[in-house]
Design a protein around this motif. Structure first.
Motif, short mmCIF file in Angstrom:
data_model
loop_
_atom_site.label_atom_id
_atom_site.label_comp_id
_atom_site.label_asym_id
_atom_site.label_seq_id
_atom_site.Cartn_x
_atom_site.Cartn_y
_atom_site.Cartn_z
N VAL A 84 0.86 -1.18 0.00
CA VAL A 84 0.00 0.00 0.00
C VAL A 84 0.90 1.23 0.00
O VAL A 84 1.74 1.39 0.89
CB VAL A 84 -0.93 0.02 1.24
CG1 VAL A 84 -1.81 1.27 1.22
CG2 VAL A 84 -1.78 -1.25 1.30
N LEU A 98 -6.90 2.17 3.26
CA LEU A 98 -6.64 0.91 2.57
C LEU A 98 -5.90 -0.07 3.48
O LEU A 98 -6.19 -1.27 3.48
CB LEU A 98 -5.85 1.15 1.28
CG LEU A 98 -6.54 2.04 0.24
CD1 LEU A 98 -5.66 2.20 -0.99
CD2 LEU A 98 -7.91 1.51 -0.12
N ILE A 136 -2.12 0.74 -4.83
CA ILE A 136 -1.57 -0.46 -4.21
C ILE A 136 -0.97 -1.32 -5.31
O ILE A 136 -1.29 -1.14 -6.49
CB ILE A 136 -2.63 -1.30 -3.43
CG1 ILE A 136 -3.64 -1.92 -4.40
CG2 ILE A 136 -3.32 -0.46 -2.37
CD1 ILE A 136 -4.40 -3.09 -3.81
N MET A 151 -10.68 -2.37 -2.51
CA MET A 151 -9.61 -3.09 -1.81
C MET A 151 -10.09 -4.49 -1.46
O MET A 151 -9.39 -5.48 -1.70
CB MET A 151 -9.21 -2.32 -0.55
CG MET A 151 -8.07 -2.92 0.21
SD MET A 151 -6.52 -2.47 -0.59
CE MET A 151 -5.77 -4.06 -0.67
#
Length: 161
Positions: A84, A98, A136, A151
């Motif tokens: 991330v 996230l 990410i 996510m």
């Protein structure tokens, strides 16, 4: 620590050949450690001792380099490696959310591996895709403009693969 019959040599002949090629060159330690990590996915303890012996450097120097550069890993990562981005743009656009979603969905925090070895999660400084923030990567594949719902879906996409 030297390789013995009880403690089988870990470095492969290919890594030994790589070390022989680099032994007299400046910067050889980092190059060798990259090669070891390429082979195993991390730097196993025994490999660090074998590299120290092969390059005639103290084990403390090996660990100094491994712990200084965040790229090197001392533990085996998960089969699916989630990174991330926490660079400025990604942080400001929800990078921490996230990470929190990874923790919620996978049940593990940063720099840890799920119990089944399927996933590992780490925060990185910058992936270099600031215009796509937040970003990410999973196993090197880049996902941009990710929110917490995406996510969860991305994790599901890699589960069991």
């Amino acid at each position: 620590m030297t390789a013995t019959a009880e403690n089988k040599k870990l470095l492969t002949p290919e890594i030994d050949a790589f070390i022989a090629k680099w032994i007299d060159k400046p910067g050889n330690l980092i190059m060798v450690l990259h090669r070891v990590q390429e082979e195993f996915g991390f730097i196993p303890r025994q490999a660090a001792f074998e590299v120290a012996e092969a390059l005639s450097v103290p084990v403390a120097k090996i660990y100094g380099v491994i712990t200084f550069y965040h790229f090197f890993k001392l533990t085996q990562p998960g089969k699916n490696q989630i990174a991330v981005c926490m660079g400025t743009a990604c942080y400001l656009k929800g990078g921490q959310d996230l990470i929190d979603e990874c923790e919620r969905k996978l049940g593990v925090g940063l720099n840890t591996v799920t119990e089944d070895g399927e996933f590992s999660v780490e925060a990185v400084r910058c992936i270099g895709c600031c215009g796509l923030a937040p970003v990410i990567t999973v196993n090197g594949e880049v996902f941009g403009g990710v929110d917490t719902k995406q996510m969860a879906k991305i994790i599901d996409q890699f589960e069991g693969k």
